[in-house]
Write a protein that holds these residues in place. Structure first.
Motif, PDB file in Angstrom:
ATOM      1  N   LYS A 110      43.730  52.279  55.454  1.00  0.00           N
ATOM      2  CA  LYS A 110      43.722  51.738  56.822  1.00  0.00           C
ATOM      3  C   LYS A 110      42.501  50.852  57.025  1.00  0.00           C
ATOM      4  O   LYS A 110      42.598  49.739  57.563  1.00  0.00           O
ATOM      5  N   LEU A 111      41.353  51.317  56.553  1.00  0.00           N
ATOM      6  CA  LEU A 111      40.120  50.551  56.693  1.00  0.00           C
ATOM      7  C   LEU A 111      40.113  49.331  55.780  1.00  0.00           C
ATOM      8  O   LEU A 111      39.446  48.331  56.070  1.00  0.00           O
ATOM      9  N   GLU A 112      40.871  49.383  54.695  1.00  0.00           N
ATOM     10  CA  GLU A 112      40.908  48.296  53.727  1.00  0.00           C
ATOM     11  C   GLU A 112      41.355  46.985  54.363  1.00  0.00           C
ATOM     12  O   GLU A 112      40.903  45.901  53.973  1.00  0.00           O
ATOM     13  N   ALA A 113      42.239  47.070  55.351  1.00  0.00           N
ATOM     14  CA  ALA A 113      42.702  45.855  56.023  1.00  0.00           C
ATOM     15  C   ALA A 113      41.583  45.191  56.818  1.00  0.00           C
ATOM     16  O   ALA A 113      41.623  43.982  57.071  1.00  0.00           O
ATOM     17  N   HIS A 114      40.590  45.979  57.204  1.00  0.00           N
ATOM     18  CA  HIS A 114      39.429  45.446  57.926  1.00  0.00           C
ATOM     19  C   HIS A 114      38.364  44.953  56.965  1.00  0.00           C
ATOM     20  O   HIS A 114      37.814  43.853  57.126  1.00  0.00           O
ATOM     21  N   SER A 115      38.050  45.770  55.954  1.00  0.00           N
ATOM     22  CA  SER A 115      37.015  45.418  54.980  1.00  0.00           C
ATOM     23  C   SER A 115      37.218  46.237  53.718  1.00  0.00           C
ATOM     24  O   SER A 115      37.146  47.468  53.762  1.00  0.00           O
ATOM     25  N   VAL A 116      37.469  45.575  52.595  1.00  0.00           N
ATOM     26  CA  VAL A 116      37.633  46.288  51.326  1.00  0.00           C
ATOM     27  C   VAL A 116      36.351  47.020  50.977  1.00  0.00           C
ATOM     28  O   VAL A 116      36.369  48.177  50.546  1.00  0.00           O
ATOM     29  N   ALA A 117      35.206  46.359  51.161  1.00  0.00           N
ATOM     30  CA  ALA A 117      33.927  46.977  50.819  1.00  0.00           C
ATOM     31  C   ALA A 117      33.686  48.253  51.617  1.00  0.00           C
ATOM     32  O   ALA A 117      33.281  49.285  51.057  1.00  0.00           O
ATOM     33  N   PHE A 118      33.940  48.213  52.917  1.00  0.00           N
ATOM     34  CA  PHE A 118      33.729  49.401  53.741  1.00  0.00           C
ATOM     35  C   PHE A 118      34.750  50.492  53.413  1.00  0.00           C
ATOM     36  O   PHE A 118      34.440  51.680  53.472  1.00  0.00           O
ATOM     37  N   SER A 119      35.968  50.099  53.049  1.00  0.00           N
ATOM     38  CA  SER A 119      36.988  51.096  52.723  1.00  0.00           C
ATOM     39  C   SER A 119      36.621  51.875  51.471  1.00  0.00           C
ATOM     40  O   SER A 119      36.921  53.069  51.354  1.00  0.00           O
ATOM     41  N   LYS A 120      35.950  51.228  50.535  1.00  0.00           N
ATOM     42  CA  LYS A 120      35.525  51.909  49.317  1.00  0.00           C
ATOM     43  C   LYS A 120      34.340  52.828  49.599  1.00  0.00           C
ATOM     44  O   LYS A 120      34.256  53.941  49.072  1.00  0.00           O
ATOM     45  N   GLN A 121      33.423  52.373  50.430  1.00  0.00           N
ATOM     46  CA  GLN A 121      32.261  53.182  50.781  1.00  0.00           C
ATOM     47  C   GLN A 121      32.661  54.418  51.588  1.00  0.00           C
ATOM     48  O   GLN A 121      32.019  55.464  51.500  1.00  0.00           O
ATOM     49  N   ALA A 122      33.750  54.336  52.327  1.00  0.00           N
ATOM     50  CA  ALA A 122      34.126  55.407  53.252  1.00  0.00           C
ATOM     51  C   ALA A 122      34.597  56.678  52.555  1.00  0.00           C
ATOM     52  O   ALA A 122      34.580  57.749  53.154  1.00  0.00           O
ATOM     53  N   CYS A 123      35.028  56.565  51.296  1.00  0.00           N
ATOM     54  CA  CYS A 123      35.629  57.719  50.616  1.00  0.00           C
ATOM     55  C   CYS A 123      34.795  58.194  49.437  1.00  0.00           C
ATOM     56  O   CYS A 123      34.131  57.406  48.757  1.00  0.00           O
ATOM     57  N   ILE A 124      34.887  59.491  49.191  1.00  0.00           N
ATOM     58  CA  ILE A 124      34.234  60.102  48.040  1.00  0.00           C
ATOM     59  C   ILE A 124      34.872  59.580  46.755  1.00  0.00           C
ATOM     60  O   ILE A 124      36.034  59.182  46.741  1.00  0.00           O
ATOM     61  N   LYS A 125      34.099  59.564  45.669  1.00  0.00           N
ATOM     62  CA  LYS A 125      34.576  59.064  44.384  1.00  0.00           C
ATOM     63  C   LYS A 125      34.550  60.198  43.355  1.00  0.00           C
ATOM     64  O   LYS A 125      33.531  60.461  42.725  1.00  0.00           O
ATOM     65  N   PRO A 126      35.662  60.902  43.184  1.00  0.00           N
ATOM     66  CA  PRO A 126      35.696  61.998  42.216  1.00  0.00           C
ATOM     67  C   PRO A 126      35.495  61.510  40.781  1.00  0.00           C
ATOM     68  O   PRO A 126      35.997  60.443  40.393  1.00  0.00           O
ATOM     69  N   VAL A 127      34.750  62.297  39.998  1.00  0.00           N
ATOM     70  CA  VAL A 127      34.431  61.971  38.605  1.00  0.00           C
ATOM     71  C   VAL A 127      34.759  63.169  37.725  1.00  0.00           C
ATOM     72  O   VAL A 127      34.531  64.317  38.125  1.00  0.00           O
ATOM     73  N   ALA A 128      35.254  62.919  36.519  1.00  0.00           N
ATOM     74  CA  ALA A 128      35.558  63.988  35.577  1.00  0.00           C
ATOM     75  C   ALA A 128      34.273  64.654  35.087  1.00  0.00           C
ATOM     76  O   ALA A 128      33.168  64.128  35.255  1.00  0.00           O
ATOM     77  N   THR A 129      34.421  65.793  34.453  1.00  0.00           N
ATOM     78  CA  THR A 129      33.274  66.535  33.923  1.00  0.00           C
ATOM     79  C   THR A 129      33.115  66.358  32.416  1.00  0.00           C
ATOM     80  O   THR A 129      32.239  66.965  31.810  1.00  0.00           O
ATOM     81  N   GLY A 130      33.957  65.526  31.815  1.00  0.00           N
ATOM     82  CA  GLY A 130      33.845  65.230  30.394  1.00  0.00           C
ATOM     83  C   GLY A 130      33.526  63.767  30.175  1.00  0.00           C
ATOM     84  O   GLY A 130      33.801  62.919  31.029  1.00  0.00           O
ATOM     85  N   ALA A 131      32.931  63.448  29.020  1.00  0.00           N
ATOM     86  CA  ALA A 131      32.582  62.061  28.697  1.00  0.00           C
ATOM     87  C   ALA A 131      32.571  61.880  27.184  1.00  0.00           C
ATOM     88  O   ALA A 131      32.436  62.848  26.422  1.00  0.00           O
ATOM     89  N   TRP A 132      32.716  60.636  26.761  1.00  0.00           N
ATOM     90  CA  TRP A 132      32.576  60.249  25.360  1.00  0.00           C
ATOM     91  C   TRP A 132      31.525  59.150  25.269  1.00  0.00           C
ATOM     92  O   TRP A 132      31.295  58.413  26.228  1.00  0.00           O
ATOM     93  N   LYS A 133      30.905  59.014  24.095  1.00  0.00           N
ATOM     94  CA  LYS A 133      30.061  57.850  23.860  1.00  0.00           C
ATOM     95  C   LYS A 133      30.951  56.613  23.823  1.00  0.00           C
ATOM     96  O   LYS A 133      31.986  56.606  23.145  1.00  0.00           O
ATOM     97  N   LEU A 134      30.557  55.579  24.534  1.00  0.00           N
ATOM     98  CA  LEU A 134      31.343  54.349  24.532  1.00  0.00           C
ATOM     99  C   LEU A 134      31.438  53.776  23.115  1.00  0.00           C
ATOM    100  O   LEU A 134      32.480  53.245  22.725  1.00  0.00           O
ATOM    101  N   SER A 135      30.375  53.915  22.341  1.00  0.00           N
ATOM    102  CA  SER A 135      30.362  53.365  20.982  1.00  0.00           C
ATOM    103  C   SER A 135      31.427  53.997  20.094  1.00  0.00           C
ATOM    104  O   SER A 135      31.860  53.397  19.105  1.00  0.00           O
TER     105      SER A 135
END
Length: 225
Positions: free
Chosen positions: A102-127
């Motif tokens: 809903k907020l994205e129609a007003h401002s994409v930047a604000f719509s992204k800031q408005a919500c939490i960003k879930p992240v996984a608990t696992g990772a790999w080396k990019l290399s």
């Protein structure tokens, strides 16, 4: 923001992410991007000022919790690879660019800031995966009408590589600054973008037959006027 990741060798990585970048419009097919921009313009969403575009979001929006809260009922997740610098090494995990539509129609930047960003608990080396990056696949599923539904699926060959995005964001550097994390774009939603409380995401490595997975559930808070 302090995050902790498990590594394939049973090690544990503690990362302090103090800068978060969301790489938008990160596809390789410029004709497809232009078509999508025109679709969004028809919905009242402004054309981006550049392609790709690097949105800045507060790092404290990152969360590895499985239960999160959002305002209102018009937000949805997007699976993206998450590349970050910890101790001078680049790692890859997955994150959801959960966005208020809903907020994205007003401002994409604000719509992204408005919500939490879930992240996984696992990772790999990019290399460890960079030589066959295009073969990796991102997927997501949502719970809809009592069933688990495939929501997104696509190879990373359809998106710009981390090296390309990093060089564009840093104006030439081969790596991100220490403590910086970047999401690297997403693939289209099967059946269209729509909200769902339950979201599961995966980064699949077909060569080593392994995955990074994370699931989270959103609680919608009442939107008071």
């Amino acid at each position: 923001m302090k995050l902790t990741f498990s590594l394939p060798d049973n090690g544990v990585l503690d990362a302090d992410i103090n800068n978060l970048v969301i790489a938008g419009w990160a596809g390789r097919d410029m004709a497809a991007i232009e078509h999508h921009i025109e679709e969004l313009e028809a919905l009242g969403i402004s054309r981006p000022s550049a392609v790709p575009l690097f949105y800045r979001v507060a790092a404290n929006q990152l969360s590895q919790q499985k239960d999160v809260q959002v305002l209102g009922a018009e937000s949805s997740g997007e699976v993206e690879t998450f590349v970050f610098n910890a101790g001078g090494e680049l790692y890859v995990s997955i994150a959801s660019d959960h966005t208020d539509r809903k907020l994205e129609a007003h401002s994409v930047a604000f719509s992204k800031q408005a919500c939490i960003k879930p992240v996984a608990t696992g990772a790999w080396k990019l290399s460890d995966v960079v030589e066959y990056w295009d073969e990796l696949v991102i997927r997501s599923w949502i719970e809809e009408n009592g069933s688990t539904v495939l929501y997104q699926e696509g190879p990373l060959a359809s998106l710009r590589t981390p090296g390309d995005l990093i060089a564009r964001f840093t104006e030439g550097s081969a790596t991100l600054p220490e403590g910086c994390g970047m999401t690297c774009g997403t693939v289209g939603a099967i059946g269209g973008i729509r909200a769902a409380a339950s979201f599961t995401m995966e980064l699949f490595d077909p060569r080593r037959n392994r995955s990074l997975r994370h699931a989270y559930v959103t609680e919608s808070l009442a939107e008071m006027a």
